[in-house]
Design a protein around this motif. Sequence first.
Motif, PDB file in Angstrom:
ATOM      1  N   ILE A  56     -11.057   8.962  -3.782  1.00  4.18           N
ATOM      2  CA  ILE A  56     -12.350   8.271  -3.743  1.00  4.18           C
ATOM      3  C   ILE A  56     -12.174   6.849  -4.263  1.00  4.18           C
ATOM      4  N   THR A  57     -12.044   5.896  -3.342  1.00  3.33           N
ATOM      5  CA  THR A  57     -11.959   4.481  -3.680  1.00  3.33           C
ATOM      6  C   THR A  57     -12.937   3.722  -2.792  1.00  3.33           C
ATOM      7  N   THR A  58     -13.260   2.497  -3.178  1.00  7.70           N
ATOM      8  CA  THR A  58     -14.153   1.718  -2.327  1.00  7.70           C
ATOM      9  C   THR A  58     -13.542   1.502  -0.944  1.00  7.70           C
ATOM     10  N   ARG A  59     -12.227   1.381  -0.885  1.00  8.53           N
ATOM     11  CA  ARG A  59     -11.560   1.176   0.412  1.00  8.53           C
ATOM     12  C   ARG A  59     -11.652   2.427   1.289  1.00  8.53           C
ATOM     13  N   SER A  60     -11.387   3.594   0.716  1.00 10.05           N
ATOM     14  CA  SER A  60     -11.434   4.821   1.516  1.00 10.05           C
ATOM     15  C   SER A  60     -12.861   5.148   1.945  1.00 10.05           C
ATOM     16  N   LEU A  61     -13.821   4.837   1.095  1.00 10.03           N
ATOM     17  CA  LEU A  61     -15.221   5.074   1.451  1.00 10.03           C
ATOM     18  C   LEU A  61     -15.652   4.161   2.594  1.00 10.03           C
ATOM     19  N   ALA A  62     -15.289   2.895   2.499  1.00  8.57           N
ATOM     20  CA  ALA A  62     -15.672   1.942   3.539  1.00  8.57           C
ATOM     21  C   ALA A  62     -15.066   2.297   4.888  1.00  8.57           C
ATOM     22  N   ALA A  63     -13.904   2.954   4.882  1.00  3.71           N
ATOM     23  CA  ALA A  63     -13.222   3.295   6.137  1.00  3.71           C
ATOM     24  C   ALA A  63     -14.031   4.266   6.985  1.00  3.71           C
ATOM     25  N   MET A  64     -14.958   5.006   6.374  1.00  2.08           N
ATOM     26  CA  MET A  64     -15.750   5.956   7.152  1.00  2.08           C
ATOM     27  C   MET A  64     -16.764   5.280   8.054  1.00  2.08           C
ATOM     28  N   GLU A  65     -17.090   4.028   7.773  1.00  2.00           N
ATOM     29  CA  GLU A  65     -18.087   3.330   8.596  1.00  2.00           C
ATOM     30  C   GLU A  65     -17.749   3.423  10.079  1.00  2.00           C
TER      31      GLU A  65
END
Length: 250
Positions: A56-65
């Motif tokens: 759970i990182t901001t980068r991995s979360l943003a990748a779901m967009e």
Amino acid sequence: MVPSLGWKARIGLIVLASDHTVEFEWRTLMQAAAEAEGGAESIAVHAARIANDPEITTRSLAAMEARITATADLLLPGAAFDVIAYGCTSAAMLIGPDRVRDLVRAARPGVAVTEPVSAALAAFGSLGVTRVAMLTPYMPEVDECLRTGFEAHGLAIPRMGSFSIPNDNDASRISPDSLFDAGMALAGDPAVEGLFVSCTSIRLAPVIGRLEAALGKPVTSSNMALGWHALRLAGAEASLAGHGRLFEPR
């Protein structure tokens, strides 16, 4: 021919590939709601999993967009939904609730859309709560994004605590007793009016009632708020016992 499953409310749920909990907690909640609304077949939930990195990182979360529209398209192709829920609190905040809605509607035009951020804001608005203690499993960079985002939407967060767990698989293993103790420590503060436990992998349902009784304040979680909001958006508004003050009549 028999009526379609979900003749009162058909709800789509986008679940993280790494999520252990939201479907499990929703099963009990939606069964209770269906019985209250007209029988076991009156409410149906259909889920699709979205690929994600369990770290759970901001980068991995943003990748779901980039994957939300395609995942929404997997939900019963050709069938209509009353509402579609995207099941990730931190990603919804990072991507933005309006952007999540638009991405879902790119596959399902006009459908009502919710996610845990909008759901929590609606829940606390319904409860008349504006100052909330927040408990998360996240690392500091994700916590900061969440806190800043909720405060920008008008919800004050005077107290915040975290288990600082970087992996979604481990977040699902935080014990209900640990959640109870941490929730008491945070929301026992007289500066707050309620408690929000963030993350759809967190198993809060077993202790919501005990926490509310001990605190004398409303308590909800990503899963419970999301379920409540999805039901309300779909027109299912029956009161339910055992799921927290949010589901009780006001």
